[in-house]
Structure formats: C-alpha cells, structure tokens
Design an enzyme around this catalytic site. Sequence first.
Site, PDB file in Angstrom:
ATOM      1  N   LYS A 171      -5.979 -17.722  -3.145  1.00  0.00           N
ATOM      2  CA  LYS A 171      -5.109 -17.946  -1.993  1.00  0.00           C
ATOM      3  C   LYS A 171      -5.245 -16.735  -1.073  1.00  0.00           C
ATOM      4  O   LYS A 171      -4.645 -15.689  -1.311  1.00  0.00           O
ATOM      5  CB  LYS A 171      -3.644 -18.108  -2.386  1.00  0.00           C
ATOM      6  N   GLU A 246      -2.151  -4.617  -7.020  1.00  0.00           N
ATOM      7  CA  GLU A 246      -2.550  -3.511  -6.156  1.00  0.00           C
ATOM      8  C   GLU A 246      -1.603  -3.554  -4.979  1.00  0.00           C
ATOM      9  O   GLU A 246      -1.674  -4.445  -4.127  1.00  0.00           O
ATOM     10  CB  GLU A 246      -4.011  -3.673  -5.739  1.00  0.00           C
ATOM     11  N   CYS A 280      -3.354   0.425   2.590  1.00  0.00           N
ATOM     12  CA  CYS A 280      -2.414   0.859   1.550  1.00  0.00           C
ATOM     13  C   CYS A 280      -2.685   2.281   1.088  1.00  0.00           C
ATOM     14  O   CYS A 280      -1.781   2.954   0.580  1.00  0.00           O
ATOM     15  CB  CYS A 280      -2.476  -0.115   0.364  1.00  0.00           C
ATOM     16  N   GLU A 380       6.439   2.926   3.409  1.00  0.00           N
ATOM     17  CA  GLU A 380       5.142   2.546   3.945  1.00  0.00           C
ATOM     18  C   GLU A 380       5.342   1.879   5.306  1.00  0.00           C
ATOM     19  O   GLU A 380       5.986   0.839   5.410  1.00  0.00           O
ATOM     20  CB  GLU A 380       4.443   1.594   2.977  1.00  0.00           C
TER      21      GLU A 380
END
Length: 486
Positions: A171, A246, A280, A380
């Site tokens: 996906k 992750e 990231c 973040e």
Amino acid sequence: MITVDKHYIDGAWVAGQGGKPFPIMNPATEAQFGTVTLGSAADVDHAVAAATRAFASFSLSSKAERLGYLRALQKALEDRTDDMGRAISQEMGAPMTLARNAQAGCGPRHAAAYIAALEAHEEEYTLPNGDIIRKEPIGVCGLITPWNWPINQIAQKVMPALAAGATCVLKPSEHTPLSAVIFAECVHEAGYPAGVFNLVFGDGADVGSAMSRHPDVAMMSFTGSTRAGAMVSRDSSESVKRVALELGGKSANLVFADADLETVVPASVTRCFLNTGQGCNAPTRMLVERSCYDKVVDLARQTAEAQVVDDPAKEGSHIGPLFDEMQFNRVQSMIQLGIDEGARLLAGGLGRPEGLAKGWFAKPTIFADVNNDMRIAREEIFGPVLSIIPFETEEDAIRIANDSDYGLAAYVQTGSAARAQRVANQLRAGVVAINGQGAAYGSPFGGFKLSGNGREGGAFGLEEYLEVKVMPSIDAMAEAGRFTTA
C-alpha cells in the site's frame, strides 16, 4: 487529467471492489492533475488471497531464480529512471534533478545491494553443536510506504521480501500513486510470477488497517509517523504478526570547534533542507560548541539566505514546495511556535518565499539560541526548519543529543578521529554520519526509541523477512543408523 483506477493484483491490473476517488495534486501549483481510486478491505482480501496462493510455490524458488528476478527488476527500474523522476517531481514536489538522480535513482541502487546480500546469504548452515539452521521466507507481507521518498521505501520493503522468497501486498501513499504504478510495471516486466507482488491503493484507515488486521498476513512493515506506526502495531497484535517500523526522527548534528567549519556547516544546513526538509533522518538539531557558536551561526545564516526555492519542474539544486497544504500549514504553525517560544529567528520565517505566491513553498528557516526543551527542538517538523543549540562540553553535547524521544540518525562534525569515534559510540541512534560521510547502500537503516524497530537495507533488511528453523542433521542421523531406509 491522469486517472489511476485499478490495482495490481495477481499479475494483472484490476478494478477495485468499492473505494472512493482521491485527488492527485501538484504541490507547486496547488492544482489537481489526476485521480486515484482508493481500495477497500475487499481489495485487500483479494490481494492477500493471491499472495497466499503464490507463496506456496514462490517460497520454494531457488536463490538463483530469485537473483534472476532481482536483476531483471534492477534493469527495468534503470530503464524507467526518467519516467520515475518526472512522476515523483510532479506528485510530491521534488525538484527534477533530485527526483531523477536521488529519488528514482535509489531503486536500481537498492536492487544492486539486495542482489549482493542475497548472493552472500546462507539459506542453510550447521551450528557448532551439529544442528541445522534453515532460513525460510516468513509468508505474506503487508508493506505500507510514505510519500516523501516513495521509491526508496518501496524498494527497501518489496525487494528484500521478494529476495527472501516471501510474497507481498504493497500500500503506497495515496498521495504518490504514479511512482508506485511505474514500480509495479517494472515488477511485471521483470517476470515475477502472478501474485508474488500485489499493489492496492488506499488510505491507512481502510486499506492499511485491513492489511494489519488480516489473519493471513504474517508480517507488516511500515514507514511513516510514530503515531501511525503505533496504530499498525496495535492492529497487528491480534494475530501476533511480526512488525517492522521505520518512524520519525529529530536528528542531532554535533558541531565541534575543531571541525572544518567553512565546509561542514554549509553542508549540514543544505542537508537539513534536502527534499524541503521532508526526511525522517534530516539533521534538524544543530548542536554547536560555544567557542565557535557565533561563527557557525553566521555561516548557517548565509547558507539559508543563499538557498534557492523554485519550481520543482526545473533542473538544479534548489528545493521545491512542501508536499501538500496540510504540511505547509503545520510547518507555518511550528515556525510561529518557535517565535513564540523565544528562539531567535536567524533566517526565513513565516509565509512563502518572495516571488512564489502560489504553491506550498516555505521559507528555509533557521532558529538560533534554541534550548532542547523547546517544542521546535523536540518535535519532528518535516520541513526546511533548523534549530541551533549551543553546548559547553563534549559530555554536554552527547547529553543534549540523546535527550530526545527519537533515535534514528545522528551527525558528528569534528577534526579529531578519536573524538569522532568516542562521540559516535555514545550516541543513541541507529545511523551516525561523520564529517558528511553516511552509510552506503546495503548498510542497515533504522532507529532506536520512538524511531522504530527493525532494519532496512542489505543483509539486515533481508533477515527481516526470514524465519529461523532448527532441526537435527539428517546426514548425521543416517550415519548413526537412526533411519531404516536411505
């Protein structure tokens, strides 16, 4: 207007069973240029059933057969590099040079690394105690990938799964379907048997959750936000799946006074802004030794002010827009938060860059005099925003760097080899880059703490998709007369 209205299931493009249209947007123009039809739980059932059937035979394929498929996939991706680059640039806003060379180009390079890993992989070996260890594919794998580096993450999941002899249902992000279509076409061209690789478009709430909850999916591998990763883990827990995650990061970049500051500071700022800060592992916290703080701040400011922001359809080293309006608004709110928290706005700030009135473009922004308790230092942001934090001693730098909920990557800039080794050994991060040199293709990628679990890349990535079986040595038992026939 581009229309993507089929999923790739059991070796063919097929219409979905239900689902709804979702706009494909150009981040540079804010205009819709296509539509993707999202799938449903019924489409997931269809794809998992195909993958389950295919696993029965593909799991028994030889290493040589799987290497042949991987080499064919590598060639197909190389042939489609330009097509892939254009798709990525259009759907998520990466400038063409980056989209083609780094984003699309990573597919063939990951393939080469997994080919090398599979060539070296021992599928069966003997322990010192005489028992036999077999490494066998885990089963049907559900793979969920993000929009920011779409082919990088697709390659890092699909390739090791297929190299191991597992089958999969992918996906991709609903925001970046065009690059996923090209990848599926490359898999088809490589000649993989029907059902080995399946692609279902969809969102996390419907398709992602259906994959995570499916009793016939043996493993889920997810890349995205920590919040969404936790949801995948919860959905997967009922069937005790293996889950590899992750997730996010807030990577520290430790700059010591003995570093080549004129080289490493501009490179560090540029690295933070790469892909418009949508990475990231971006070095978004720059920790600077007090004795060189003013010089570093000035170098960082100059670099930010020189950073060009422009149309992603153009070639060049400029950065493009953020990928959608929601992300643009979040970055703007975090810049305002930094101002409200009392950080010194060194460069950039609120609003769009001059001359870019349309599109989700953000100003490359740097805050100085940040402390590690501020939200801009802990959360973040996923945009071109850098926080500069002073430190007094080496021990102080390590403490600040490790004072984070995340532990994906870290960066060290120093002229001392001894310090580089000493500091890197104490940083709680899965990947440490030193003086601009990071890990190569084939090395493991992944993090500590809320940055996830498991590793992607090379031999470590291959191991994620394998089960371990132990049994006695049949040959030794036969020699000992434990069988009545040969």
